[in-house]
Design a protein around this motif. Structure first.
Motif, PDB file in Angstrom:
ATOM      1  N   SER A 122       0.835  -1.208   0.000  1.00 26.41           N
ATOM      2  CA  SER A 122       0.000   0.000   0.000  1.00 26.41           C
ATOM      3  C   SER A 122       0.863   1.248   0.000  1.00 26.41           C
ATOM      4  O   SER A 122       0.567   2.218  -0.710  1.00 26.41           O
ATOM      5  CB  SER A 122      -0.926   0.010   1.226  1.00 26.41           C
ATOM      6  OG  SER A 122      -1.907  -1.000   1.143  1.00 26.41           O
ATOM      7  N   THR A 125       2.224   1.829  -3.453  1.00 29.43           N
ATOM      8  CA  THR A 125       1.285   2.130  -4.548  1.00 29.43           C
ATOM      9  C   THR A 125       0.347   3.288  -4.242  1.00 29.43           C
ATOM     10  O   THR A 125      -0.140   3.944  -5.161  1.00 29.43           O
ATOM     11  CB  THR A 125       0.428   0.894  -4.879  1.00 29.43           C
ATOM     12  OG1 THR A 125      -0.237   0.434  -3.698  1.00 29.43           O
ATOM     13  CG2 THR A 125       1.290  -0.230  -5.444  1.00 29.43           C
ATOM     14  N   LEU A 126       0.064   3.540  -2.972  1.00 27.44           N
ATOM     15  CA  LEU A 126      -0.933   4.554  -2.606  1.00 27.44           C
ATOM     16  C   LEU A 126      -0.326   5.848  -2.091  1.00 27.44           C
ATOM     17  O   LEU A 126      -1.062   6.792  -1.775  1.00 27.44           O
ATOM     18  CB  LEU A 126      -1.883   3.995  -1.528  1.00 27.44           C
ATOM     19  CG  LEU A 126      -2.610   2.687  -1.847  1.00 27.44           C
ATOM     20  CD1 LEU A 126      -3.508   2.298  -0.679  1.00 27.44           C
ATOM     21  CD2 LEU A 126      -3.418   2.798  -3.134  1.00 27.44           C
ATOM     22  N   GLU A 129      -1.717   8.740  -3.971  1.00 26.12           N
ATOM     23  CA  GLU A 129      -3.126   8.714  -4.357  1.00 26.12           C
ATOM     24  C   GLU A 129      -3.890   9.835  -3.647  1.00 26.12           C
ATOM     25  O   GLU A 129      -3.684  10.094  -2.460  1.00 26.12           O
ATOM     26  CB  GLU A 129      -3.749   7.363  -4.007  1.00 26.12           C
ATOM     27  CG  GLU A 129      -3.273   6.218  -4.882  1.00 26.12           C
ATOM     28  CD  GLU A 129      -3.936   6.220  -6.254  1.00 26.12           C
ATOM     29  OE1 GLU A 129      -4.912   6.983  -6.444  1.00 26.12           O
ATOM     30  OE2 GLU A 129      -3.470   5.474  -7.132  1.00 26.12           O
ATOM     31  N   TRP A 180     -11.364  -0.458  -3.820  1.00 25.50           N
ATOM     32  CA  TRP A 180     -10.274   0.517  -3.952  1.00 25.50           C
ATOM     33  C   TRP A 180      -8.987  -0.005  -3.340  1.00 25.50           C
ATOM     34  O   TRP A 180      -7.897   0.371  -3.761  1.00 25.50           O
ATOM     35  CB  TRP A 180     -10.680   1.833  -3.280  1.00 25.50           C
ATOM     36  CG  TRP A 180      -9.755   2.972  -3.590  1.00 25.50           C
ATOM     37  CD1 TRP A 180      -9.786   3.782  -4.691  1.00 25.50           C
ATOM     38  CD2 TRP A 180      -8.654   3.431  -2.788  1.00 25.50           C
ATOM     39  NE1 TRP A 180      -8.779   4.721  -4.620  1.00 25.50           N
ATOM     40  CE2 TRP A 180      -8.075   4.523  -3.464  1.00 25.50           C
ATOM     41  CE3 TRP A 180      -8.119   3.026  -1.573  1.00 25.50           C
ATOM     42  CZ2 TRP A 180      -6.973   5.208  -2.956  1.00 25.50           C
ATOM     43  CZ3 TRP A 180      -7.020   3.700  -1.063  1.00 25.50           C
ATOM     44  CH2 TRP A 180      -6.461   4.791  -1.755  1.00 25.50           C
ATOM     45  N   LEU A 183      -4.695  -3.519  -4.705  1.00 26.76           N
ATOM     46  CA  LEU A 183      -3.512  -2.712  -5.011  1.00 26.76           C
ATOM     47  C   LEU A 183      -2.991  -2.890  -6.433  1.00 26.76           C
ATOM     48  O   LEU A 183      -2.272  -2.025  -6.936  1.00 26.76           O
ATOM     49  CB  LEU A 183      -2.404  -3.034  -4.007  1.00 26.76           C
ATOM     50  CG  LEU A 183      -2.772  -2.794  -2.538  1.00 26.76           C
ATOM     51  CD1 LEU A 183      -1.593  -3.150  -1.634  1.00 26.76           C
ATOM     52  CD2 LEU A 183      -3.217  -1.350  -2.301  1.00 26.76           C
ATOM     53  N   SER A 185      -4.529  -2.450  -9.030  1.00 24.61           N
ATOM     54  CA  SER A 185      -5.099  -1.382  -9.859  1.00 24.61           C
ATOM     55  C   SER A 185      -4.409  -0.038  -9.647  1.00 24.61           C
ATOM     56  O   SER A 185      -4.693   0.920 -10.372  1.00 24.61           O
ATOM     57  CB  SER A 185      -6.601  -1.239  -9.568  1.00 24.61           C
ATOM     58  OG  SER A 185      -6.823  -0.825  -8.232  1.00 24.61           O
ATOM     59  N   HIS A 186      -3.511   0.056  -8.667  1.00 22.22           N
ATOM     60  CA  HIS A 186      -2.832   1.324  -8.373  1.00 22.22           C
ATOM     61  C   HIS A 186      -1.372   1.341  -8.838  1.00 22.22           C
ATOM     62  O   HIS A 186      -0.683   2.343  -8.639  1.00 22.22           O
ATOM     63  CB  HIS A 186      -2.887   1.608  -6.871  1.00 22.22           C
ATOM     64  CG  HIS A 186      -4.273   1.814  -6.341  1.00 22.22           C
ATOM     65  ND1 HIS A 186      -4.948   3.015  -6.451  1.00 22.22           N
ATOM     66  CD2 HIS A 186      -5.127   0.972  -5.709  1.00 22.22           C
ATOM     67  CE1 HIS A 186      -6.147   2.903  -5.898  1.00 22.22           C
ATOM     68  NE2 HIS A 186      -6.280   1.672  -5.446  1.00 22.22           N
ATOM     69  N   ASP A 188       1.772   1.880 -11.074  1.00 30.37           N
ATOM     70  CA  ASP A 188       2.161   2.686 -12.230  1.00 30.37           C
ATOM     71  C   ASP A 188       3.677   2.715 -12.306  1.00 30.37           C
ATOM     72  O   ASP A 188       4.367   2.039 -11.540  1.00 30.37           O
ATOM     73  CB  ASP A 188       1.554   4.099 -12.177  1.00 30.37           C
ATOM     74  CG  ASP A 188       2.038   4.925 -10.998  1.00 30.37           C
ATOM     75  OD1 ASP A 188       3.093   4.596 -10.403  1.00 30.37           O
ATOM     76  OD2 ASP A 188       1.366   5.913 -10.641  1.00 30.37           O
ATOM     77  N   THR A 191       5.796   3.114  -9.130  1.00 31.87           N
ATOM     78  CA  THR A 191       5.777   2.112  -8.075  1.00 31.87           C
ATOM     79  C   THR A 191       7.193   1.571  -7.874  1.00 31.87           C
ATOM     80  O   THR A 191       7.899   1.313  -8.861  1.00 31.87           O
ATOM     81  CB  THR A 191       4.821   0.965  -8.449  1.00 31.87           C
ATOM     82  OG1 THR A 191       3.505   1.514  -8.637  1.00 31.87           O
ATOM     83  CG2 THR A 191       4.775  -0.095  -7.368  1.00 31.87           C
TER      84      THR A 191
END
Length: 269
Positions: A122, A125-126, A129, A180, A183, A185-186, A188, A191
């Motif tokens: 998380s 990747t987040l 966000e 959501w 992970l 899907s997050h 890019d 990362t």
């Protein structure tokens, strides 16, 4: 070894245990900054497993890394980004004390297992966000430089570990809030690189979690290394008698991950 614990400012984590290398007296070692590993034990976001804490820390410490073991909020206290804020604060705290602790602030890895793998991934990747930035607005301080993920919870679909995702999202399966926290899907191009290992027989967190995360990393052109071991169940930690899962074959992941991290960080003891 210099051992102590601390609580990053502004968090509700019980503690972070720190294991710092001592520099010694030789000119080559004095003042040399070393890379660090921050460990997030698993436990389904219901507990923090001691089997995936100090036994793992010992392996990376013996390989020459500074090591930090995070105790994070679980159960009803795990929603609202609380564990992620605690991990973010830990990484930020380490970077703020990099000079004092002789940590290379550009070589900080996060290492997590099961739900702790979800927490570590998380952060990778987040961290930038928009939804997370509403509670943590300093992304430049917290991005890890590498991720080591053991049988991680990643997905929020049919292959999810439903209890973990429901607990950390604070939402039931099938909702947008729940989804959501998938992970994959997050991922890019920003990362961090990742090392993943899983067993094909894992009947708690399906191997598809690591496979799909690796696929997302590949699509984003993010370097990764993936090992799927044919035998063994969930929660094997370092695969020794100490943690109750002696398995020399699967235990090779430890040295593989150290070799991968050494190459990723261009680190030699």
């Amino acid at each position: 070894m210099n051992y102590f614990n601390f609580q990053p400012a502004g968090t509700e984590s019980r503690s972070v245990n720190a294991y710092l290398q001592t520099s010694g007296q030789s000119p080559e070692m004095t003042g040399r900054k070393l890379p660090a590993v921050v460990i997030c034990p698993g436990g389904g976001y219901q507990m923090v497993s001691d089997r995936e804490g100090d036994p793992v820390a010992k392996e990376y410490f013996c390989a020459g890394y500074h090591v930090f073991v995070l105790t994070y909020s679980v159960g009803k206290e795990a929603s609202g980004f609380r564990p992620l804020c605690q991990l973010a604060a830990t990484v930020a705290h380490i970077r703020a004390h990099a000079q004092e602790w002789q940590v290379d602030e550009n070589k900080i890895a996060v290492c997590g297992f099961s739900a702790g793998g979800h927490l570590a991934a998380s952060l990778g990747t987040l961290y930038k966000e928009e939804k997370f930035l509403k509670v943590w607005n300093r992304p430049e301080q917290i991005r890890p430089d590498a991720m080591i993920l053991g049988y991680p919870v990643i997905l929020a679909d049919a292959y999810a570990h439903q209890e973990s995702i429901e607990t950390v999202s604070g939402a039931p399966a099938g909702t947008a809030e729940y989804a959501w926290f998938g992970l994959d899907s997050h991922v890019d191009r920003m990362t961090p690189p990742a090392f993943l290992w899983h067993t094909a027989e894992d009947d708690c967190v399906p191997v598809e979690n690591s496979l799909r995360f690796a696929t997302a990393l590949s699509a984003a052109k993010v370097p990764f290394e993936l090992h799927v071991l044919p035998k063994g169940g969930h929660g094997m930690s370092v695969c020794t008698q100490e943690v109750g899962t002696p398995d020399d074959y699967n235990g090779r992941w430890v040295q593989w991950s150290i070799a991968w991290l050494n190459r990723t960080f261009e680190f030699e003891r």
